[in-house]
Each structure stands twice: as structure tokens, then as C-alpha cells.
Design a protein around this motif. Structure first.
Motif, mmCIF file in Angstrom:
data_model
loop_
_atom_site.group_PDB
_atom_site.id
_atom_site.type_symbol
_atom_site.label_atom_id
_atom_site.label_comp_id
_atom_site.label_asym_id
_atom_site.label_seq_id
_atom_site.Cartn_x
_atom_site.Cartn_y
_atom_site.Cartn_z
ATOM 1 N N GLN A 47 -13.095 0.218 -7.791
ATOM 2 C CA GLN A 47 -12.756 -0.186 -9.154
ATOM 3 C C GLN A 47 -11.296 -0.612 -9.253
ATOM 4 O OE1 GLN A 47 -13.825 3.123 -11.654
ATOM 5 N NE2 GLN A 47 -15.979 3.070 -11.020
ATOM 6 N N GLY A 48 -10.423 0.099 -8.514
ATOM 7 C CA GLY A 48 -9.013 -0.280 -8.512
ATOM 8 C C GLY A 48 -8.794 -1.661 -7.931
ATOM 9 N N LEU A 49 -9.479 -1.953 -6.830
ATOM 10 C CA LEU A 49 -9.377 -3.283 -6.236
ATOM 11 C C LEU A 49 -9.841 -4.349 -7.212
ATOM 12 C CD1 LEU A 49 -8.937 -5.251 -3.884
ATOM 13 C CD2 LEU A 49 -11.237 -4.661 -3.079
ATOM 14 N N GLU A 50 -10.950 -4.105 -7.882
ATOM 15 C CA GLU A 50 -11.463 -5.086 -8.850
ATOM 16 C C GLU A 50 -10.447 -5.343 -9.955
ATOM 17 O OE1 GLU A 50 -14.180 -6.844 -8.617
ATOM 18 O OE2 GLU A 50 -14.898 -5.859 -6.803
ATOM 19 N N ARG A 51 -9.838 -4.292 -10.451
ATOM 20 C CA ARG A 51 -8.863 -4.448 -11.535
ATOM 21 C C ARG A 51 -7.642 -5.228 -11.066
ATOM 22 N NH1 ARG A 51 -7.845 1.498 -13.543
ATOM 23 N NH2 ARG A 51 -6.167 0.434 -14.727
ATOM 24 N N LEU A 52 -7.174 -4.936 -9.862
ATOM 25 C CA LEU A 52 -6.019 -5.665 -9.349
ATOM 26 C C LEU A 52 -6.350 -7.129 -9.083
ATOM 27 C CD1 LEU A 52 -4.541 -2.970 -6.941
ATOM 28 C CD2 LEU A 52 -3.478 -3.848 -9.032
ATOM 29 N N ALA A 53 -7.560 -7.381 -8.573
ATOM 30 C CA ALA A 53 -7.964 -8.758 -8.266
ATOM 31 C C ALA A 53 -8.097 -9.606 -9.522
ATOM 32 C CB ALA A 53 -9.273 -8.763 -7.491
ATOM 33 N N GLU A 54 -8.279 -8.978 -10.658
ATOM 34 C CA GLU A 54 -8.319 -9.722 -11.925
ATOM 35 C C GLU A 54 -6.930 -10.196 -12.341
ATOM 36 O OE1 GLU A 54 -10.069 -7.010 -14.649
ATOM 37 O OE2 GLU A 54 -12.121 -7.265 -13.860
ATOM 38 N N ARG A 55 -5.893 -9.553 -11.821
ATOM 39 C CA ARG A 55 -4.532 -9.842 -12.266
ATOM 40 C C ARG A 55 -3.664 -10.500 -11.202
ATOM 41 N NH1 ARG A 55 -2.108 -4.644 -13.182
ATOM 42 N NH2 ARG A 55 -0.375 -5.849 -14.055
ATOM 43 N N PHE A 56 -4.010 -10.283 -9.942
ATOM 44 C CA PHE A 56 -3.203 -10.812 -8.847
ATOM 45 C C PHE A 56 -4.099 -11.510 -7.828
ATOM 46 C CE2 PHE A 56 -1.037 -6.995 -10.393
ATOM 47 C CZ PHE A 56 0.249 -7.479 -10.638
ATOM 48 N N ALA A 57 -3.583 -12.589 -7.237
ATOM 49 C CA ALA A 57 -4.292 -13.214 -6.121
ATOM 50 C C ALA A 57 -4.334 -12.240 -4.945
ATOM 51 C CB ALA A 57 -3.595 -14.508 -5.711
ATOM 52 N N ILE A 58 -5.383 -12.333 -4.140
ATOM 53 C CA ILE A 58 -5.562 -11.453 -2.983
ATOM 54 C C ILE A 58 -5.472 -12.291 -1.703
ATOM 55 C CG2 ILE A 58 -7.109 -9.856 -1.790
ATOM 56 C CD1 ILE A 58 -6.072 -8.739 -4.407
ATOM 57 N N ALA A 59 -4.639 -11.840 -0.770
ATOM 58 C CA ALA A 59 -4.610 -12.378 0.588
ATOM 59 C C ALA A 59 -5.141 -11.293 1.518
ATOM 60 C CB ALA A 59 -3.199 -12.785 0.982
ATOM 61 N N CYS A 60 -5.556 -11.685 2.719
ATOM 62 C CA CYS A 60 -6.139 -10.715 3.652
ATOM 63 C C CYS A 60 -5.494 -10.821 5.028
ATOM 64 C CB CYS A 60 -7.652 -10.922 3.776
ATOM 65 S SG CYS A 60 -8.582 -10.315 2.351
ATOM 66 N N HIS A 61 -5.250 -9.651 5.610
ATOM 67 C CA HIS A 61 -4.671 -9.553 6.948
ATOM 68 C C HIS A 61 -5.505 -8.553 7.733
ATOM 69 C CE1 HIS A 61 -1.674 -9.813 10.041
ATOM 70 N NE2 HIS A 61 -1.287 -8.551 9.918
ATOM 71 N N GLY A 62 -6.323 -9.056 8.667
ATOM 72 C CA GLY A 62 -7.278 -8.220 9.366
ATOM 73 C C GLY A 62 -6.657 -7.357 10.447
ATOM 74 N N LEU A 63 -7.402 -6.308 10.819
ATOM 75 C CA LEU A 63 -6.917 -5.329 11.787
ATOM 76 C C LEU A 63 -7.796 -5.197 13.030
ATOM 77 C CD1 LEU A 63 -6.118 -2.418 9.291
ATOM 78 C CD2 LEU A 63 -4.433 -3.877 10.453
ATOM 79 N N SER A 64 -9.068 -5.559 12.946
ATOM 80 C CA SER A 64 -10.003 -5.116 13.981
ATOM 81 C C SER A 64 -10.858 -6.215 14.598
ATOM 82 C CB SER A 64 -10.926 -4.026 13.402
ATOM 83 O OG SER A 64 -11.613 -4.495 12.268
ATOM 84 N N LEU A 65 -10.507 -7.472 14.413
ATOM 85 C CA LEU A 65 -11.305 -8.547 14.994
ATOM 86 C C LEU A 65 -11.158 -8.603 16.512
ATOM 87 C CD1 LEU A 65 -13.291 -10.682 14.117
ATOM 88 C CD2 LEU A 65 -11.382 -12.251 13.708
ATOM 89 N N SER A 66 -10.021 -8.137 17.023
ATOM 90 C CA SER A 66 -9.776 -8.069 18.475
ATOM 91 C C SER A 66 -9.931 -9.445 19.129
ATOM 92 C CB SER A 66 -10.719 -7.058 19.140
ATOM 93 O OG SER A 66 -10.239 -6.686 20.418
ATOM 94 N N LEU A 67 -9.115 -10.370 18.680
ATOM 95 C CA LEU A 67 -9.216 -11.752 19.158
ATOM 96 C C LEU A 67 -8.942 -11.875 20.653
ATOM 97 C CD1 LEU A 67 -7.473 -13.579 16.178
ATOM 98 C CD2 LEU A 67 -9.893 -13.724 16.804
ATOM 99 N N GLY A 68 -8.167 -10.960 21.206
ATOM 100 C CA GLY A 68 -7.872 -11.028 22.632
ATOM 101 C C GLY A 68 -8.793 -10.193 23.489
ATOM 102 N N GLY A 69 -9.780 -9.550 22.902
ATOM 103 C CA GLY A 69 -10.655 -8.653 23.637
ATOM 104 C C GLY A 69 -11.672 -9.374 24.498
ATOM 105 N N SER A 70 -12.424 -8.589 25.260
ATOM 106 C CA SER A 70 -13.443 -9.155 26.147
ATOM 107 C C SER A 70 -14.848 -9.029 25.572
ATOM 108 C CB SER A 70 -13.389 -8.461 27.513
ATOM 109 O OG SER A 70 -13.575 -7.060 27.368
ATOM 110 N N ALA A 71 -15.073 -8.065 24.689
ATOM 111 C CA ALA A 71 -16.400 -7.900 24.084
ATOM 112 C C ALA A 71 -16.663 -9.038 23.108
ATOM 113 C CB ALA A 71 -16.488 -6.559 23.359
ATOM 114 N N PRO A 72 -17.923 -9.446 22.935
ATOM 115 C CA PRO A 72 -18.227 -10.513 21.982
ATOM 116 C C PRO A 72 -17.709 -10.174 20.585
ATOM 117 C CG PRO A 72 -20.145 -10.006 23.324
ATOM 118 C CD PRO A 72 -19.127 -8.951 23.637
ATOM 119 N N LEU A 73 -17.298 -11.203 19.854
ATOM 120 C CA LEU A 73 -16.870 -10.991 18.476
ATOM 121 C C LEU A 73 -18.010 -10.380 17.670
ATOM 122 C CD1 LEU A 73 -14.904 -14.286 17.711
ATOM 123 C CD2 LEU A 73 -13.956 -12.031 18.251
#
Length: 277
Positions: A47-73
Motif C-alpha cells: 500500500q505504501g508503494l502504491e501511495r508513493l507511485a501516485e505522487r512520484f515517478a518510479i525508477a528501478c535498479h535490479g539486484l539479482s538478474l546476474s548478467l555475468g553469471g553462467s546459469a540461464p537467465l
């Protein structure tokens, strides 16, 4: 709201949520979150995220995609991420130029060997991620301490990945300062060697001076003057880009964080130009 330029931002962390909900409109242009920390979250946090998204633009910075890893995405994760980005009309999505999994999640961001083979490998995975997400993404230069095999410099590796993958760069200014100290190179020369047309966002954060020749990237302290100085140079070189103040723990009162975001805005205004988004 979503047509407003993204210039000055603050990291959206659960520990800051109660205070962020009290923020006045316009004190920052946007908030940045890690989508994997919010996908499927309900209750008071959702609910907090929804309220903030109504007032501010949201950008995203991921943590776990592991772009350099060997396992399939992780295709299921990419699908959920795409839905999250579309739901919140996210204009800027970035991930780390690193890997974070090896037969399980490592809970850390590990550096990729700086080799031609690694360039081809990680660039192919970035292109795959871009195809699955239906958008260009930016990759972030990470801080690292124990360097893997380096057949080329960090700067040459980053430039090669950006070119091979045809992706953008999320420039972490603090990480340049940390790495320049720890690996003995010139931070400003590194900054000036990056391709101007690829930089679409920046991060600033605090670090800890363990010793004169060792800095530790903590995100748990105020931004230091050497980072502010390099950020001013980055604004001059790359124009005014969406810039996030990252603070992950040791949270001060919100006013202290907003003093730092105000300094971001001040340095951006001093640079005088905003590149088209």
C-alpha cells in the motif's frame, strides 16, 4: 507526473517507507527501487508503494538478474519484472554489470573477469534481457576489491560491453571513487573515458575510508566530498541525468537525506544543461 523530467531521486527502501510517505511533493523528482524487493508485496508495504507511485515517478535498479553469471537467465523473473515496470510506468531500469549467482544466490555482487570472452558472454545476456523486457536497459559499474583475471582495463571492459550489447550505462560515481583508490587509477580520467551517449543515469552514495589506500563501498554514510566533486564533473561531461542518492542502512532523519538530494539538484543546476530523455 510521468512526463516530468527525472533529475533528482532517492532510493526507496522499506526502512525509509514511513518517512517517505510524509515527504512533500516535489522535494525529489522520483524514487528508485529494486523490483525484486517489491514484486508481489502486499499489506502495508504494498500500500505504501502504491501511495508513493501516485505522487512520484518510479525508477528501478535490479539486484539479482546476474548478467555475468553462467546459469540461464530466469525467464519467470524477467516476466514478472516486465509486468512491474509496465505497471509503474518505469522509464529507467538498470542492473549491475556483475554476477550474483553460482548454483544458488551469492547475496553479493561479484566482478566479471575483464576478458574478450566475458564481453561476448555478458553482452549476449544483456541483449536477451532487453528482448525479454521489451526495452533498453542500463548496466551499472560496480565496486570490487579482489579483481578477477584482467586482460583489459575496467574502462575498456565497460566500453566493450556497452558497444557489444548496445545498452546504456548507469554511472555510479561513488564506485568510481572507491575503485580508483583501491585499484590505483585516476577517477577523473576514468570518467572522461566513458562514452557520453551511453550514460542515462547516475548514483551517488557514501563509503568508508578504511585506510588511505582502501575505501569500502557501504551505502551507509553521507556522500563524501570527493564523490560530490566527481559528480560535478560528471554533470559537466554527461549533462543532467537522473541521479539517485543511495542509502541502504544507518538511516538518518529524512531531512538529512533531503539535504543531500538538494545538493544533487544544486550541482545539476550548476551544470546548466539537461540532455533529452
Amino acid at each position: 507526473m510521468n512526463d516530468h523530467p527525472l533529475r533528482t531521486g532517492l532510493g526507496l527502501r522499506r526502512g525509509l517507507l514511513p518517512e517517505l510517505l510524509t515527504m512533500a511533493d516535489g522535494v525529489v523528482d522520483f524514487l528508485e527501487c529494486a523490483p525484486e524487493n517489491w514484486i508481489g508485496v502486499g499489506g502495508a508495504y504494498g500500500q505504501g508503494l502504491e501511495r508513493l507511485a501516485e505522487r512520484f515517478a518510479i525508477a528501478c535498479h535490479g539486484l539479482s538478474l546476474s548478467l555475468g553469471g553462467s546459469a540461464p537467465l530466469d525467464q519467470a523473473f524477467l516476466a514478472r519484472t516486465r509486468q512491474f515496470l509496465e505497471r509503474y510506468q518505469v522509464r529507467l531500469y538498470s542492473e549491475h554489470l556483475s554476477y550474483c549467482s553460482d548454483d544458488g544466490h551469492l547475496y553479493d555482487l561479484m566482478p566479471i573477469p575483464f576478458t574478450d570472452e566475458a564481453v561476448v558472454h555478458v553482452a549476449a545476456r544483456i541483449r536477451q534481457a532487453q528482448d525479454q523486457l521489451g526495452r533498453r536497459i542500463a548496466v551499472e559499474n560496480i565496486s570490487y576489491y579482489a579483481a578477477p583475471y584482467q586482460a583489459m582495463s575496467e574502462l575498456a571492459f565497460i566500453r566493450a560491453v556497452l558497444e557489444e550489447a548496445d545498452c546504456d550505462l548507469l554511472l555510479d560515481v561513488n564506485n568510481i571513487v572507491v575503485n580508483a583508490c583501491n585499484h590505483r587509477y585516476d577517477a577523473l580520467a576514468f570518467l572522461q573515458g566513458l562514452p557520453v551517449e551511453r550514460v542515462v543515469g547516475m548514483h551517488v552514495a557514501g563509503h568508508y575510508d578504511e585506510a588511505p589506500d582502501l575505501k569500502v563501498d557501504t551505502h551507509g554514510a553521507p556522500v563524501k566530498e570527493d564523490v560530490w566533486s566527481l559528480f560535478a564533473s560528471a554533470c559537466q561531461r554527461f549533462g543532467v541525468q537522473p541521479t539517485v542518492l543511495e542509502r541502504d542502512f544507518n538511516y538518518p532523519p529524512l531531512d538529512a537525506l533531503l539535504d543531500e538530494t538538494a545538493r544533487i539538484r544544486q550541482l545539476q543546476q550548476a551544470a546548466g544543461s539537461v540532455r533529452d530523455e
